[in-house]
Every structure is written in C-alpha cells, then in structure tokens.
Scaffold this motif. Structure first.
Motif, PDB file in Angstrom:
ATOM      1  N   ARG A 177     -16.855 -24.071  -6.497  1.00 31.05           N
ATOM      2  CA  ARG A 177     -16.827 -22.624  -6.264  1.00 31.05           C
ATOM      3  C   ARG A 177     -18.208 -22.005  -6.552  1.00 31.05           C
ATOM      4  O   ARG A 177     -18.677 -21.151  -5.819  1.00 31.05           O
ATOM      5  CB  ARG A 177     -15.744 -22.013  -7.152  1.00 31.05           C
ATOM      6  N   SER A 207      -7.663 -21.595  -3.313  1.00 30.14           N
ATOM      7  CA  SER A 207      -8.066 -20.428  -4.103  1.00 30.14           C
ATOM      8  C   SER A 207      -9.546 -20.112  -3.982  1.00 30.14           C
ATOM      9  O   SER A 207     -10.044 -19.237  -4.692  1.00 30.14           O
ATOM     10  CB  SER A 207      -7.698 -20.654  -5.565  1.00 30.14           C
ATOM     11  N   GLN A 314      -9.036 -13.958  -5.621  1.00 32.50           N
ATOM     12  CA  GLN A 314      -9.628 -15.250  -5.967  1.00 32.50           C
ATOM     13  C   GLN A 314     -10.626 -15.090  -7.106  1.00 32.50           C
ATOM     14  O   GLN A 314     -10.698 -15.928  -7.999  1.00 32.50           O
ATOM     15  CB  GLN A 314     -10.320 -15.853  -4.745  1.00 32.50           C
ATOM     16  N   TYR A 317      -8.645 -14.945 -10.173  1.00 32.65           N
ATOM     17  CA  TYR A 317      -8.147 -16.289 -10.464  1.00 32.65           C
ATOM     18  C   TYR A 317      -9.234 -17.137 -11.126  1.00 32.65           C
ATOM     19  O   TYR A 317      -9.002 -17.811 -12.125  1.00 32.65           O
ATOM     20  CB  TYR A 317      -7.681 -16.944  -9.160  1.00 32.65           C
TER      21      TYR A 317
END
Ligand code: GDP
Length: 372
Positions: A177, A207, A314, A317
C-alpha cells in the motif's frame, strides 16, 4: 614479493638434509577478481529529500531504492521511508488502482502482460505490484517475477515489483500500500496489484484498490465450487480466461453460471452491477472488452461519488491496520517477550498453564516494561 622470496629460502625443506627436494615459488596468479568488474559497493543512502525529488522526477532507480526502504525491517530505513511517503502523499492518488486475483494457473501473468500492454497504448505508466502471502514461507516470491511478464518487463513505462517477502500478511500488505503511494508520486497512473486467489490476501488487496478483478477458469462444470462467496462478493468484474479453442463453449457456460450467481447477491453499494466476461489472455481475444468494462466502472463510480467514498474508507482501514501491525510487531519483537513466548507456549501445550494466564503474564510484563 621480497617477503615471498625470503620465505621460500627459509623453507625447511630447502635445507641441506632434504637433498633432491626443493620448494620453488609458484607461478604468479592473476588476481582472482576481474579488474574490469566494478565491485558491488553500496552507494551511500540518498536522503529522504533526494529520494522524493528523484521519485517526483520519475527516476526509476530512486523509486526502487525508496521501495526497498519501505520493505526494509531496519528502523533507520523505516524512518527515511516514512518521511519519503509523507512527502509523496500530496502527489499521490491520481491513478486507477486495479486488483487482480486468481488461483495459480488462472493466467494472471499472461493476462497482466496483455492488459498492461493494452493500457499502456493509451499512454501513461503502469506499476505492477504483488502481494504474495506464501513468499514468507518460501523465501522467494512467486508473484511479480519479471520473467513472467515478458513484454511488460521490458516496456520503458512499466515498473514491476515482486511481493515484499518478510513479515505477516498485514505487514506485507501495508508495504504494498505504501509502495502504491510512491509509484503514484512517480507518475504511475495505472497500478495493478496482483495476488494469488487462495486466502486472506484478497481482502488485503481489495482494501487498497478501486477495482477488483477476479480471474476464473472454465472447465470442470462446477466452476462455482471452491470459490469462496466472500471473494465473489468482492469482485467488481469476473473474467473467465482461456476462452479459446475447444474451451470457448465451457467458458460461455461458466459465464452464464457466474452471471446468475451474481444476481443472487444483494445490490452493491456502488450501484455497479459486476460484469462477467470471457477472454483469452494467451491468444489476446477480448482484451479491449475487459478494459472497456474497467473504464465503464471508473466512469460510473467517479460520477456517483463512490470512488472517493471507497478510497477514504480504505484510508481509515489502513490507519487501523497500521496501528495493529506495529503494535503486534512491537510486542513480538520485544527483547524480554520474545524468549518468554517459547517458554509459555510450551507450558500451554503441556496443559500446565492456561492460555489466558500465559497471555496475561506476558502482557503484564510487556506493559509493565512500557511504563518504566
Ligand atoms: P498464473 O499462475 O495465474 O500467473 O498463470 P499463468 O499466466 O502463468 O498461466 C498459466 C498457464 O496457462 C500457462 O501455461 C499459460 O500459457 C496458460 N494460459 C494463460 N492464459 C491462457 C489463455 O488465455 N489460453 C490458454 N489456452 N492458455 C493460457
């Protein structure tokens, strides 16, 4: 050299009693290292601002080095990495993030190669990242391996990076990410995140992407078996690969099955009805159609605002994921806790200590240390 001669004279076997036996100096050997070979010497680590500047210029070497820092377990590297990410964040976000999953053999590499070339025809740049939970065990990543995407790997506008290999799934996913942020800052306006469709990793990929593509194979007639409902529910598009030759009919049958199965699901929050298409990655049939579907999706969610909603959720999250991951790591890496774990675990296994008590004792130790 002089020294060498001296030694030879002094050699005991050159003394008078050993007649007939002389020890001669050997033939001079060439240096063992090719002088033309540049020794692999680590260049000094660029500073965070040098890295950021390089990334924003689109310098692939700087981008790679920054990703290496993101993946590093060293806290010095992490500190630089976090600074780089922080500075890249304002330049990130401007991309289509597409997750691609499918069981091994579904044709992910083949498909990413052709989808990638297709999207690069529009111009822009493409980064292919991967999340491979198995690489932790095998110590070698099976995804993101450049040789699997033959044409993409030599394309000047493609950046392919294998899965980070160390740590928990949460840790691996967080690194991917963060790498997305760096790639976007470097001007990559298409991001593919690949994962093997075998477990928890789909949730992690889902996600962090805007569109989740599920690659399926037709074949045995019981296509829907073995596909976890949860994974199908995550999919924004299902594509049935290898719709070529004798397989075409089966692919179409599978398409019909998937379509009717999807209709049983409640309507999606985005208002988008996931589509099911057939194509052939190998023979490059139906590729523009798959890409058109993805384009339609982006148009749809950008128009109704869901694109932003999904991204901000996201972000939330990942805030919690990052906290969870770092807390766990801090606990398990604690120099006092680490050796305690094995001992407590053994006693729990032998029924000599309850799990609750064992946990309690270690947590008390951990938090007790924290207060000092
Ligand atoms: P991955 O494990 O999901 O990355 O799958 P690969 O891309 O490595 O593909 C697995 C195998 O399926 C390879 O032998 C490919 O040549 C083959 N394959 C991939 N796509 C197609 C396709 O569209 N049609 C056919 N017939 N074979 C394909």
């Amino acid at each position: 050299m002089d020294n060498h001669h001296h030694c030879q004279h002094d050699h005991p076997e050159n003394q008078a009693e050993y007649t007939g036996l002389t020890v001669n100096s050997g033939v001079a050997q060439p240096p063992s290292v090719n002088p033309y070979l540049r020794r692999h010497r680590r260049q000094p680590m660029p500073s965070a601002s040098e890295l950021v500047e390089g990334i924003l210029r689109g310098d692939v070497t700087m981008l790679s080095r920054a990703v290496t820092l993101v993946e590093s377990l060293s806290s010095d590297h992490q500190a630089v990495a976090q600074e780089v990410i922080e500075k890249c964040l304002p330049h990130s976000g401007n991309s289509r993030r597409i997750g691609i999953t499918g069981v091994p053999g579904a044709g992910k590499s083949t498909s990413i190669d052709v989808f990638g070339l297709h999207v690069l025809k529009e111009g822009g740049k493409l980064a292919v990242l991967a999340i491979d939970p198995s690489s932790e065990r095998t110590k070698g990543s099976i995804l993101g391996d450049k040789t699997r995407m033959e044409r993409l790997s030599i394309h000047p506008n493609a950046f392919i990076r294998p899965s980070p290999s160390a740590g928990s799934l949460g840790g691996v996913a967080r690194k991917t990410r963060e790498t997305i942020v760096l790639c976007e800052a470097a001007g990559y306006n298409n991001i593919f995140v690949e994962t093997v469709g075998v477990g928890q990793s789909e949730t992690a990929v889902h996600s962090m992407v805007d569109f989740f593509l599920l690659l399926q194979l037709a074949g045995t007639g019981d296509e829907l078996q073995g596909i976890k409902r949860g994974i199908m529910e995550m999919a924004d598009g299902i594509v049935i690969n290898k719709a070529d030759g004798e397989n075409i009919n089966r692919a179409q049958l599978a398409q019909a099955q998937f379509r009717s199965a999807l209709h049983l699901f409640p309507p999606t929050e985005s208002g988008w009805q996931p589509e099911v298409l057939t194509y052939s990655g190998y023979y490059e049939l139906g590729i523009p159609e798959v890409w058109d579907m993805i384009d339609r999706y982006f148009a749809h969610v950008k128009a109704n605002g869901y694109f932003e909603v999904r991204r901000s959720r996201q972000a939330r999250y990942w805030m919690y994921e990052t906290i969870d991951e770092q807390l766990r790591r801090h606990f398990y890496d604690d120099p006092v806790i680490a050796p305690m774990l094995a001992e407590k675990e053994e006693r729990v296994l032998a029924n000599r200590l309850s799990s609750f008590m064992a946990a309690r004792q270690m947590l008390d130790t951990y938090f007790g240390r924290g207060e000092k």
